[in-house]
Design an enzyme around this catalytic site. Structure first.
Site, PDB file in Angstrom:
ATOM      1  CD  GLU A 285      -2.999   2.841  -5.515  1.00 14.95           C
ATOM      2  OE1 GLU A 285      -1.795   2.591  -5.323  1.00 14.95           O
ATOM      3  OE2 GLU A 285      -3.842   1.955  -5.709  1.00 14.95           O
TER       4      GLU A 285
ATOM      5  NE  ARG B 142      -4.245  -1.448  -0.044  1.00 11.23           N
ATOM      6  CZ  ARG B 142      -4.277  -2.512  -0.849  1.00 11.23           C
ATOM      7  NH1 ARG B 142      -3.240  -2.781  -1.629  1.00 11.23           N
ATOM      8  NH2 ARG B 142      -5.326  -3.286  -0.902  1.00 11.23           N
TER       9      ARG B 142
ATOM     10  CG  ASP C 250       1.804  -2.876  -8.270  1.00  5.06           C
ATOM     11  OD1 ASP C 250       1.758  -2.570  -9.487  1.00  5.06           O
ATOM     12  OD2 ASP C 250       0.912  -3.534  -7.706  1.00  5.06           O
TER      13      ASP C 250
ATOM     14  CG  HIS D 102      -2.940  -1.320  -7.085  1.00  2.00           C
ATOM     15  ND1 HIS D 102      -3.339  -0.586  -5.995  1.00  2.00           N
ATOM     16  CD2 HIS D 102      -3.027  -2.626  -6.704  1.00  2.00           C
ATOM     17  CE1 HIS D 102      -3.659  -1.414  -5.006  1.00  2.00           C
ATOM     18  NE2 HIS D 102      -3.477  -2.646  -5.410  1.00  2.00           N
TER      19      HIS D 102
HETATM   20  P1  NAI Z   1      -1.636 -11.251   5.257  1.00  2.00           P
HETATM   21  O1  NAI Z   1      -2.721 -10.748   6.169  1.00  2.00           O
HETATM   22  O2  NAI Z   1      -1.593 -12.694   4.901  1.00  2.00           O
HETATM   23  O3  NAI Z   1      -0.199 -10.883   5.890  1.00  2.00           O
HETATM   24  C1  NAI Z   1       0.077  -9.642   6.439  1.00  2.00           C
HETATM   25  C2  NAI Z   1       1.164  -9.836   7.491  1.00  2.00           C
HETATM   26  O4  NAI Z   1       1.489  -8.552   8.007  1.00  2.00           O
HETATM   27  C3  NAI Z   1       0.732 -10.708   8.659  1.00  2.00           C
HETATM   28  O5  NAI Z   1       1.685 -11.732   8.874  1.00  2.00           O
HETATM   29  C4  NAI Z   1       0.665  -9.733   9.839  1.00  2.00           C
HETATM   30  O6  NAI Z   1       1.019 -10.330  11.083  1.00  2.00           O
HETATM   31  C5  NAI Z   1       1.673  -8.691   9.411  1.00  2.00           C
HETATM   32  N1  NAI Z   1       1.460  -7.403  10.069  1.00  2.00           N
HETATM   33  C6  NAI Z   1       0.314  -6.717  10.227  1.00  2.00           C
HETATM   34  N2  NAI Z   1       0.524  -5.590  10.895  1.00  2.00           N
HETATM   35  C7  NAI Z   1       1.843  -5.549  11.181  1.00  2.00           C
HETATM   36  C8  NAI Z   1       2.679  -4.630  11.860  1.00  2.00           C
HETATM   37  N3  NAI Z   1       2.190  -3.527  12.422  1.00  2.00           N
HETATM   38  N4  NAI Z   1       3.993  -4.918  11.945  1.00  2.00           N
HETATM   39  C9  NAI Z   1       4.492  -6.051  11.417  1.00  2.00           C
HETATM   40  N5  NAI Z   1       3.754  -6.963  10.758  1.00  2.00           N
HETATM   41  C10 NAI Z   1       2.448  -6.713  10.653  1.00  2.00           C
HETATM   42  O7  NAI Z   1      -1.715 -10.345   3.965  1.00  2.00           O
HETATM   43  P2  NAI Z   1      -1.178 -10.658   2.500  1.00  2.00           P
HETATM   44  O8  NAI Z   1      -2.218 -11.402   1.745  1.00  2.00           O
HETATM   45  O9  NAI Z   1       0.196 -11.210   2.578  1.00  2.00           O
HETATM   46  O10 NAI Z   1      -1.131  -9.188   1.870  1.00  2.00           O
HETATM   47  C11 NAI Z   1      -0.264  -8.183   2.349  1.00  2.00           C
HETATM   48  C12 NAI Z   1      -0.665  -6.856   1.745  1.00  2.00           C
HETATM   49  O11 NAI Z   1      -0.426  -6.883   0.330  1.00  2.00           O
HETATM   50  C13 NAI Z   1      -2.171  -6.519   1.820  1.00  2.00           C
HETATM   51  O12 NAI Z   1      -2.516  -5.989   3.058  1.00  2.00           O
HETATM   52  C14 NAI Z   1      -2.335  -5.515   0.719  1.00  2.00           C
HETATM   53  O13 NAI Z   1      -2.112  -4.224   1.230  1.00  2.00           O
HETATM   54  C15 NAI Z   1      -1.224  -5.868  -0.265  1.00  2.00           C
HETATM   55  N6  NAI Z   1      -1.747  -6.353  -1.552  1.00  2.00           N
HETATM   56  C16 NAI Z   1      -1.355  -5.712  -2.704  1.00  2.00           C
HETATM   57  C17 NAI Z   1      -1.840  -6.104  -3.928  1.00  2.00           C
HETATM   58  C18 NAI Z   1      -1.409  -5.462  -5.204  1.00  2.00           C
HETATM   59  O14 NAI Z   1      -2.007  -5.728  -6.268  1.00  2.00           O
HETATM   60  N7  NAI Z   1      -0.388  -4.626  -5.228  1.00  2.00           N
HETATM   61  C19 NAI Z   1      -2.827  -7.187  -4.016  1.00  2.00           C
HETATM   62  C20 NAI Z   1      -3.125  -7.846  -2.760  1.00  2.00           C
HETATM   63  C21 NAI Z   1      -2.609  -7.415  -1.567  1.00  2.00           C
END
Ligand code: NAI
Length: 328
Positions: A263, A234, A258, A295
């Site tokens: 955005e 993000r 990305d 994105h």
């Molecule tokens: P997920 O929920 O599986 O993993 C997120 C991880 O971040 C978790 O292990 C959590 O413990 C950790 N986390 C949360 N808050 C934290 C903090 N304050 N400090 C340290 N670690 C923390 O999510 P996933 O599926 O891996 O996605 C991650 C991010 O990728 C999404 O939140 C989204 O923003 C982004 N994304 C981007 C896309 C794109 O097209 N560019 C598409 C899909 C997701």
């Protein structure tokens, strides 16, 4: 049910039509959801939105007044939805928790490799019949230290791929994954230490009040000179102005993004005939060592199919007065 699909993109049509299989009336609306466009859902009981739609309290109020009772997100992230307000209105919200972590992890690696091996510049030169290699030197990924901030679904796949390259992995997360430590010798550490030791830093955490501007002037200051920074999560995880400063002073060697904190209203749209008003992204676009994609990390046929399937499963559950496991 009649479903208002906001921020509809042509690339979604075949996947949504196939997943729907004629069950519901899908009203495809290219505009994003906002206070100005909420009226377009006046005849719909369900609204489906994407990452850059506005689902703030004000907008949810407008939708509710028109009879909308279900919000089907076509995304995993939900930082753009006022969940408390939705709850207060009795409006259910469901998301697509995982559609393909591979798509995002692989795009993250694509940015790393393209920046490292200067693929865009190399391709431009070749098209110009300039076959000189000067200025195109990269580095071996093998043996480099990569700091992965966030070891959730995407971070874990990224680590697996990078381990295959022979990288050493440092990680930071609220929760440590034991299997990453045993399988890939991942070492969990603090953000500061990760920044100090990593040759490449990649962000795979959600945006929330704890992670906003995680990469800022202070964290950049302790990074290795020439570090590669990648953000496919993000935009507001990084203070973009601080990154520009780091690029100008050459402390940051390369930056792949990305996502961008401003955005909304820019990415996903064709602005080729417009005058760019955003001076920050305009500056980023001038650096030869910055690679920007709009994105698109999620944009694979596998991910689009999964997004459409889960979104329609969520809507079907609501139509059948059942609770989907994807409700927030
Ligand atoms: P997920 O929920 O599986 O993993 C997120 C991880 O971040 C978790 O292990 C959590 O413990 C950790 N986390 C949360 N808050 C934290 C903090 N304050 N400090 C340290 N670690 C923390 O999510 P996933 O599926 O891996 O996605 C991650 C991010 O990728 C999404 O939140 C989204 O923003 C982004 N994304 C981007 C896309 C794109 O097209 N560019 C598409 C899909 C997701």
């Amino acid at each position: 049910m009649k479903v208002a699909v906001f921020s509809f993109h042509e690339f979604e049509r075949t996947f949504l039509d196939a997943a729907n299989a004629g069950k519901h009336e899908l009203k495809y609306i290219e505009s994003s959801l906002s206070t100005h466009t909420a009226i377009l859902a006046h005849d719909c009981g369900v609204v489906s939105i994407f990452t850059n739609d506005d689902a703030s309290a004000e907008v949810l109020d407008l939708l509710h007044q028109q009879g909308v009772r279900y919000l089907a997100l076509r995304s995993a992230g939900f930082n753009h939805v006022d969940l408390e307000k939705a709850k207060a209105l009795g409006m259910k919200v469901a998301r697509v928790p995982a559609y393909s972590p591979y798509a995002i992890a692989e795009h993250t690696v694509a940015l790393m490799l393209a920046l490292n091996r200067k693929l865009i510049r190399a391709n431009q030169r070749v098209r110009d019949m300039n076959f000189s290699l000067n200025g195109l030197t990269g580095f071996d990924m093998n043996g480099k230290t990569v700091g992965v901030i966030g070891t959730g679904k995407i971070g874990q796949i990224l680590i697996k791929i990078l381990h295959g390259f022979g990288c050493q992995i440092l990680a930071m997360d609220l929760e440590e994954q034991q299997d990453l430590k045993s399988k890939y010798q991942v070492e969990y550490t603090s953000v500061e230490n990760l920044c100090r030791q990593s040759d490449i830093i990649s962000l795979q955490v959600p945006l929330n009040e704890h992670t906003r501007y995680l990469i800022n002037e202070q964290t950049i200051a302790v990074m290795k000179p020439g570090v590669m920074l990648i953000n496919t999560s993000r935009g507001a995880l990084v203070d973009t102005k601080a990154v520009i400063h780091g690029l100008k002073s050459r402390h940051i060697g390369t930056f792949g993004m990305d996502v961008y904190e401003e955005e909304d209203g820019l990415f996903f749209e064709d602005h080729s005939g417009d005058i760019l008003q955003d001076d920050t992204i305009a500056r980023l676009m001038t650096f030869p060592n910055v690679l920007i994609t709009a994105h698109q990390a999620f944009l694979t046929d596998t991910a689009l199919g999964n997004i459409a399937d889960t979104t329609l499963e969520n809507i079907n559950a609501f139509a059948n007065q059942q609770t989907s496991g994807n409700e927030l």
